[in-house]
Write a protein that holds these residues in place. Structure first.
Motif, PDB file in Angstrom:
ATOM      1  N   GLY A   2      -4.859   6.020 -10.031  1.00  0.00           N
ATOM      2  CA  GLY A   2      -4.718   4.583 -10.257  1.00  0.00           C
ATOM      3  C   GLY A   2      -4.260   3.845  -9.020  1.00  0.00           C
ATOM      4  N   SER A   3      -3.332   4.452  -8.277  1.00  0.00           N
ATOM      5  CA  SER A   3      -2.869   3.791  -7.058  1.00  0.00           C
ATOM      6  C   SER A   3      -3.989   3.713  -6.026  1.00  0.00           C
ATOM      7  CB  SER A   3      -1.647   4.510  -6.485  1.00  0.00           C
ATOM      8  OG  SER A   3      -1.981   5.788  -6.004  1.00  0.00           O
ATOM      9  N   PHE A   4      -4.830   4.744  -5.944  1.00  0.00           N
ATOM     10  CA  PHE A   4      -5.961   4.693  -5.025  1.00  0.00           C
ATOM     11  C   PHE A   4      -6.977   3.632  -5.443  1.00  0.00           C
ATOM     12  CE2 PHE A   4      -5.149   9.327  -3.796  1.00  0.00           C
ATOM     13  CZ  PHE A   4      -4.417   8.942  -2.687  1.00  0.00           C
ATOM     14  N   VAL A   5      -7.204   3.490  -6.740  1.00  0.00           N
ATOM     15  CA  VAL A   5      -8.136   2.472  -7.230  1.00  0.00           C
ATOM     16  C   VAL A   5      -7.608   1.083  -6.905  1.00  0.00           C
ATOM     17  CG1 VAL A   5      -9.090   1.427  -9.334  1.00  0.00           C
ATOM     18  CG2 VAL A   5      -9.161   3.902  -9.026  1.00  0.00           C
ATOM     19  N   ILE A   6      -6.304   0.871  -7.105  1.00  0.00           N
ATOM     20  CA  ILE A   6      -5.710  -0.431  -6.788  1.00  0.00           C
ATOM     21  C   ILE A   6      -5.805  -0.697  -5.289  1.00  0.00           C
ATOM     22  CG2 ILE A   6      -3.530  -1.709  -6.725  1.00  0.00           C
ATOM     23  CD1 ILE A   6      -2.893  -0.378  -9.437  1.00  0.00           C
ATOM     24  N   LEU A   7      -5.539   0.318  -4.487  1.00  0.00           N
ATOM     25  CA  LEU A   7      -5.666   0.138  -3.041  1.00  0.00           C
ATOM     26  C   LEU A   7      -7.099  -0.219  -2.651  1.00  0.00           C
ATOM     27  CD1 LEU A   7      -3.519   3.063  -1.620  1.00  0.00           C
ATOM     28  CD2 LEU A   7      -3.057   0.637  -1.418  1.00  0.00           C
ATOM     29  N   ALA A   8      -8.057   0.458  -3.241  1.00  0.00           N
ATOM     30  CA  ALA A   8      -9.463   0.185  -2.913  1.00  0.00           C
ATOM     31  C   ALA A   8      -9.876  -1.204  -3.381  1.00  0.00           C
ATOM     32  CB  ALA A   8     -10.362   1.237  -3.553  1.00  0.00           C
ATOM     33  N   GLN A   9      -9.326  -1.643  -4.508  1.00  0.00           N
ATOM     34  CA  GLN A   9      -9.698  -2.945  -5.054  1.00  0.00           C
ATOM     35  C   GLN A   9      -9.148  -4.095  -4.218  1.00  0.00           C
ATOM     36  OE1 GLN A   9     -11.701  -3.440  -7.629  1.00  0.00           O
ATOM     37  NE2 GLN A   9     -11.527  -5.652  -7.587  1.00  0.00           N
ATOM     38  N   PHE A  10      -7.917  -3.971  -3.758  1.00  0.00           N
ATOM     39  CA  PHE A  10      -7.261  -5.096  -3.105  1.00  0.00           C
ATOM     40  C   PHE A  10      -7.100  -4.924  -1.598  1.00  0.00           C
ATOM     41  CE2 PHE A  10      -5.763  -5.178  -7.516  1.00  0.00           C
ATOM     42  CZ  PHE A  10      -6.239  -6.422  -7.866  1.00  0.00           C
ATOM     43  N   SER A  11      -7.711  -3.926  -1.022  1.00  0.00           N
ATOM     44  CA  SER A  11      -7.666  -3.730   0.431  1.00  0.00           C
ATOM     45  C   SER A  11      -9.056  -3.943   1.004  1.00  0.00           C
ATOM     46  CB  SER A  11      -7.202  -2.319   0.766  1.00  0.00           C
ATOM     47  OG  SER A  11      -5.903  -2.110   0.288  1.00  0.00           O
ATOM     48  N   GLY A  12      -9.112  -4.121   2.285  1.00  0.00           N
ATOM     49  CA  GLY A  12     -10.407  -4.215   2.940  1.00  0.00           C
ATOM     50  C   GLY A  12     -10.849  -5.631   3.200  1.00  0.00           C
ATOM     51  N   ALA A  13     -12.144  -5.792   3.359  1.00  0.00           N
ATOM     52  CA  ALA A  13     -12.715  -7.088   3.736  1.00  0.00           C
ATOM     53  C   ALA A  13     -12.734  -8.041   2.548  1.00  0.00           C
ATOM     54  CB  ALA A  13     -14.132  -6.887   4.255  1.00  0.00           C
ATOM     55  N   LEU A  14     -12.725  -9.314   2.849  1.00  0.00           N
ATOM     56  CA  LEU A  14     -12.783 -10.337   1.818  1.00  0.00           C
ATOM     57  C   LEU A  14     -14.161 -10.367   1.178  1.00  0.00           C
ATOM     58  CD1 LEU A  14     -10.981 -13.209   3.740  1.00  0.00           C
ATOM     59  CD2 LEU A  14     -10.051 -11.806   1.908  1.00  0.00           C
ATOM     60  N   PRO A  15     -14.231 -10.760  -0.094  1.00  0.00           N
ATOM     61  CA  PRO A  15     -15.545 -10.871  -0.742  1.00  0.00           C
ATOM     62  C   PRO A  15     -16.421 -11.887  -0.009  1.00  0.00           C
ATOM     63  CG  PRO A  15     -13.777 -11.021  -2.355  1.00  0.00           C
ATOM     64  CD  PRO A  15     -13.141 -11.043  -1.000  1.00  0.00           C
ATOM     65  N   GLY A  16     -17.661 -11.558   0.128  1.00  0.00           N
ATOM     66  CA  GLY A  16     -18.603 -12.448   0.800  1.00  0.00           C
ATOM     67  C   GLY A  16     -18.698 -12.227   2.297  1.00  0.00           C
ATOM     68  N   SER A  17     -17.839 -11.365   2.845  1.00  0.00           N
ATOM     69  CA  SER A  17     -17.920 -11.097   4.281  1.00  0.00           C
ATOM     70  C   SER A  17     -19.077 -10.138   4.558  1.00  0.00           C
ATOM     71  CB  SER A  17     -16.603 -10.524   4.800  1.00  0.00           C
ATOM     72  OG  SER A  17     -16.284  -9.340   4.125  1.00  0.00           O
ATOM     73  N   GLU A  58       0.825  -1.211   0.000  1.00  0.00           N
ATOM     74  CA  GLU A  58       0.000   0.000   0.000  1.00  0.00           C
ATOM     75  C   GLU A  58       0.856   1.257   0.000  1.00  0.00           C
ATOM     76  OE1 GLU A  58      -3.209   0.151   2.768  1.00  0.00           O
ATOM     77  OE2 GLU A  58      -3.789  -1.905   2.384  1.00  0.00           O
ATOM     78  N   ILE A  59       1.914   1.262   0.795  1.00  0.00           N
ATOM     79  CA  ILE A  59       2.797   2.420   0.823  1.00  0.00           C
ATOM     80  C   ILE A  59       3.476   2.597  -0.530  1.00  0.00           C
ATOM     81  CG2 ILE A  59       4.939   3.320   1.825  1.00  0.00           C
ATOM     82  CD1 ILE A  59       4.030   2.066   4.492  1.00  0.00           C
ATOM     83  N   GLY A  60       3.921   1.479  -1.127  1.00  0.00           N
ATOM     84  CA  GLY A  60       4.566   1.544  -2.438  1.00  0.00           C
ATOM     85  C   GLY A  60       3.643   2.079  -3.516  1.00  0.00           C
ATOM     86  N   LEU A  61       2.395   1.631  -3.521  1.00  0.00           N
ATOM     87  CA  LEU A  61       1.432   2.126  -4.506  1.00  0.00           C
ATOM     88  C   LEU A  61       1.122   3.595  -4.298  1.00  0.00           C
ATOM     89  CD1 LEU A  61      -1.035  -0.887  -4.675  1.00  0.00           C
ATOM     90  CD2 LEU A  61       0.534  -0.112  -6.455  1.00  0.00           C
TER      91      LEU A  61
END
Length: 87
Positions: free
Chosen positions: A54-69, A8-11
């Motif tokens: 783009g980095s914010f979109v990638i962070l939003a896509q791959f961060s947070g809760a797992l799908p189905g939670s 996340e920091i790198g992105l």
């Protein structure tokens, strides 16, 4: 735990590193400073904005809760306050 934080920091800092590389190249004479027109400066600003977005979109896509939670909001259970959680 540390790997996702570093990703996340790198992105987040990637656009700034690219911008710094362009500025360093200009300072070392790789590019002539007289070549900086308004159009080139605007293009660099737009490119920086697109990279940051783009980095914010990638962070939003791959961060947070797992799908189905499911998020369970804060509530009172057996007379005690239970904070909201993701299950």
């Amino acid at each position: 735990m540390i790997r996702p934080i570093l990703i996340e920091i790198g992105l987040f800092i990637a656009p700034f590193v690219i911008y710094a590389a362009v500025l360093a190249g200009t300072a070392k004479g790789v590019r002539q400073s007289s070549a900086w027109s308004i159009r080139r400066i605007a293009a660099l600003g737009i490119a920086g904005f697109v990279l940051m977005l783009g980095s914010f979109v990638i962070l939003a896509q791959f961060s947070g809760a797992l799908p189905g939670s499911v998020y369970v909001p804060a509530h009172i259970e057996n007379g005690k306050f239970v904070p909201g959680t993701t299950r």
